[in-house]
Design a protein around this motif. Structure first.
Motif, PDB file in Angstrom:
ATOM      1  N   ASN A  43     -28.807  80.492  23.337  1.00  0.00           N
ATOM      2  CA  ASN A  43     -29.629  80.821  24.221  1.00  0.00           C
ATOM      3  C   ASN A  43     -31.061  80.880  23.792  1.00  0.00           C
ATOM      4  O   ASN A  43     -31.430  80.091  22.988  1.00  0.00           O
ATOM      5  N   GLN A  44     -32.084  80.973  24.838  1.00  0.00           N
ATOM      6  CA  GLN A  44     -33.400  80.741  24.463  1.00  0.00           C
ATOM      7  C   GLN A  44     -33.968  81.674  23.159  1.00  0.00           C
ATOM      8  O   GLN A  44     -34.867  81.050  22.698  1.00  0.00           O
ATOM      9  N   GLN A 101     -24.609  80.849  22.621  1.00  0.00           N
ATOM     10  CA  GLN A 101     -24.252  80.456  23.939  1.00  0.00           C
ATOM     11  C   GLN A 101     -23.060  79.737  23.831  1.00  0.00           C
ATOM     12  O   GLN A 101     -23.017  78.862  23.183  1.00  0.00           O
ATOM     13  N   VAL A 102     -21.990  80.178  24.566  1.00  0.00           N
ATOM     14  CA  VAL A 102     -20.515  79.477  24.808  1.00  0.00           C
ATOM     15  C   VAL A 102     -20.598  78.524  25.778  1.00  0.00           C
ATOM     16  O   VAL A 102     -21.257  78.690  26.881  1.00  0.00           O
ATOM     17  N   GLN A 103     -20.560  77.454  25.552  1.00  0.00           N
ATOM     18  CA  GLN A 103     -20.497  76.175  26.550  1.00  0.00           C
ATOM     19  C   GLN A 103     -18.974  75.521  26.592  1.00  0.00           C
ATOM     20  O   GLN A 103     -18.439  75.084  25.557  1.00  0.00           O
ATOM     21  N   TRP A 104     -18.456  75.371  27.893  1.00  0.00           N
ATOM     22  CA  TRP A 104     -17.274  74.497  27.755  1.00  0.00           C
ATOM     23  C   TRP A 104     -17.506  73.384  28.800  1.00  0.00           C
ATOM     24  O   TRP A 104     -17.857  73.244  29.914  1.00  0.00           O
ATOM     25  N   ASN A 105     -17.648  72.204  27.887  1.00  0.00           N
ATOM     26  CA  ASN A 105     -17.986  70.776  28.375  1.00  0.00           C
ATOM     27  C   ASN A 105     -16.719  69.798  28.359  1.00  0.00           C
ATOM     28  O   ASN A 105     -16.002  69.898  27.369  1.00  0.00           O
ATOM     29  N   GLU A 106     -16.607  69.253  29.553  1.00  0.00           N
ATOM     30  CA  GLU A 106     -15.614  68.410  29.527  1.00  0.00           C
ATOM     31  C   GLU A 106     -15.487  67.216  28.305  1.00  0.00           C
ATOM     32  O   GLU A 106     -16.607  66.680  28.117  1.00  0.00           O
ATOM     33  N   LYS A 107     -14.134  66.889  27.923  1.00  0.00           N
ATOM     34  CA  LYS A 107     -14.199  66.004  26.747  1.00  0.00           C
ATOM     35  C   LYS A 107     -13.482  64.751  27.323  1.00  0.00           C
ATOM     36  O   LYS A 107     -12.345  64.975  28.115  1.00  0.00           O
TER      37      LYS A 107
END
Length: 550
Positions: free
Chosen positions: A74-75, A80-86
């Motif tokens: 986060n700032q 920060q949790v991110q779910w990004n496509e692989k």
């Protein structure tokens, strides 16, 4: 190609028995992000060693669309949790699609293949439900590793177990051994019961590895919910109850595995003892042996450091370790703005954040912590890193607490993105690899093995694999074991904290700065002692010797 599938390399006759290895996660190489932590690191090293030894073993896993999660900030630098496509161009579409039944509805399963030559691993088949033939809910089964939704998690277990067993039939692989690495895939036993016709026939073929050193940590789910979802492959409830030997409302996946397997194992000698005490009061539990976890030397070790050690070239050895530290500390500076000195003693605590691992332990005695950080004679710098489970608010708070603490000191840094590559780099940055779980909560713990393979020295509580390894002052440093069972948690934490500081202040720092030749010998002794005893080729060999060929 995939009908009548066989391992696509010449099998060593010593390892000719066909094995299917089921694991929820595999940490084989950084680009394939289908792992969360220690279980995956272990599975990844296992299939790498199976390839090196040319074993007749294939892996069954799941292709997680969003991986575990991406750890960002986060700032204010908190987690920060991110779910990004692989997406992966190195996985092969097998063209295999089949259905399994979940909640009385057909779910399509697509199969991807990781060829052995890509990352030098045993053949790996990965299952996915993320395809347009499925409704959105079914697609989400393979979105997130260890999904927090209970129904989704049970569906994931069914996919790995039932889907994996069904895939083996489609491949016509016909394993002689089904190896469940943890109990996530234990739904397979009911599919296999239908296939082979009796519990005895399943038992002949099933082995089980448990990684959890306390009963409460073993996953349990509502029996009725599992039944309604089709977990038991259509068997009537009365038959299931008879087979699992339980009328409980909660299904204990590990206990089912222990009653269906012909043999099980813990993942260190200590964990074997703990597991036998934990489970042997239940009826119908199989024998529990012990095979100590290990890590793959070829993947993890710094070969130049080993070469200088073997040549007796101390100048080259010191120069190489300094280079490794500097390169890794540049990553720390890039992430955190903290530019560290490679000539300063560096402590690293890096692994999955979990309460019992006590990431913040050395910060809890503020007076000694300040003294350690402000010592001008024996300078110290500390790095923390690791991924908490994305919904473990206590562990996330511990991570964020350390982030905020680091803002007050020039020699504390907290890194994000703790995956295979950063793990190796931080081990190379480390002089002391700090490991302080509450005894006996750590089943094995393998990060210290790979730390040694990169010239770091372990300072640890005496848990997991450590009792088999550390000779205090010779190849590492260990907190002496008191009668923990008579202590409260607060007493145990206070005792361990005091001893860690005593060892740091009176032994480790004076040796590092005042006796560099002695320190180098301790580093080398650690490198020697992990080289074969805690190398995954030894472990993969023992699985055949102790578990598969019996």
């Amino acid at each position: 190609m995939f009908n009548n599938f066989s391992v696509p390399y010449e099998v060593n006759p010593k390892y000719s028995k066909k094995v299917a290895y089921f694991s929820m996660e595999y940490a084989i190489h950084q680009p394939l992000k289908i792992y969360s932590g220690g279980l995956g690191f272990l599975s990844g090293s296992h299939v790498r060693s199976a390839y090196e030894l040319k074993q007749n073993l294939i892996g069954i896993g799941i292709l997680w669309k969003y991986g575990y999660y991406d750890q960002a900030r986060n700032q204010d630098q908190t987690l920060q949790v991110q779910w990004n496509e692989k997406r992966y161009n190195f996985l092969q579409d097998t063209g295999i699609k089949f259905q399994i039944t979940i909640h009385d509805a057909p779910v399509w399963v697509k199969v991807w293949y990781l060829k052995p030559e890509i990352f030098l691993s045993a053949p790996l088949f990965l299952l996915s439900t993320d395809l347009p033939e499925n409704d959105y809910i079914s697609q989400t089964i393979t979105h997130r590793l260890y999904d927090s939704n209970v129904a989704t998690k049970i569906a994931q277990f069914m996919l790995l177990g039932i889907g994996g067993a069904k895939l083996l039939d489609i491949l016509n692989f016909n394993p002689e051994v089904y190896h469940l690495n943890e109990a996530h895939a234990v739904s397979s036993v009911f599919y296999l019961y239908n296939k082979f016709g009796s519990k005895e026939e399943v038992k002949k073929r099933l082995v089980f590895t448990t990684h959890t050193p306390e009963e409460a940590g073993n996953e349990k789910h509502d029996f009725g919910m599992c039944y309604r979802m089709g977990y038991f492959s259509g068997l009537p409830e009365s038959k299931v109850r008879e087979l699992i030997g339980s009328n409980d409302n909660l299904l204990n996946h590990s206990l089912v595995a222990l009653r269906f397997a012909r043999k099980a194992n813990g993942v260190s000698q200590l964990h074997g003892e703990v597991s036998r005490k934990m489970w042997y009061h239940y009826e119908g539990v199989c024998e529990i042996a012990a095979i100590t976890n290990a890590q793959n030397w070829r993947y993890w070790a710094d070969k130049h450091l080993y070469r200088f050690k073997d040549e007796g070239n101390d100048v080259g050895f010191d120069d190489r370790k300094r280079h490794l530290k500097k390169r890794a500390l540049d990553i720390v500076a890039d992430q955190t703005g903290k530019l560290y000195n490679p000539d300063v003693f560096t402590i690293v605590w890096a692994r999955r954040f979990a309460g019992y691992k006590r990431a913040d332990l050395i910060t809890r005695d503020r007076e000694r912590f300040e003294r350690l950080l402000n010592n001008t004679k024996y300078q110290v710098q500390i790095v923390w890193a690791g991924k908490p489970y994305p919904l473990d608010n206590t562990a996330i708070n511990d991570f964020n607490h350390l982030v905020h603490l680091s803002k007050n000191y020039s020699n504390i840094a907290v890194c994000t993105g703790y995956e295979l590559t950063l793990s190796k780099r931080l081990k190379q940055a480390s002089d002391i690899w700090l490991n302080n779980p509450r005894v006996p909560r750590e089943a094995s713990g393998t990060s210290g093995m790979t730390a040694c393979m990169n010239g770091a020295v372990n300072l640890s509580t005496n848990d997991g694999w450590i009792p088999e390894f550390i000779q205090h002052g010779h190849n590492g440093f260990v907190v002496p074991t008191p009668p923990y069972e008579s202590m409260t948690t607060e007493m145990q934490d206070a005792y361990d904290l005091d001893k860690i500081y005593d060892i740091l202040e009176h032994e480790i720092l004076p040796i590092y700065y005042d006796q560099p030749d002695v320190w180098r010998e301790i580093v080398k002794n650690g490198m020697n002692d992990v080289r074969y005893q805690f190398e995954s080729n030894r472990m993969a060999d023992e699985y055949y010797e102790i578990m598969y060929n019996q």
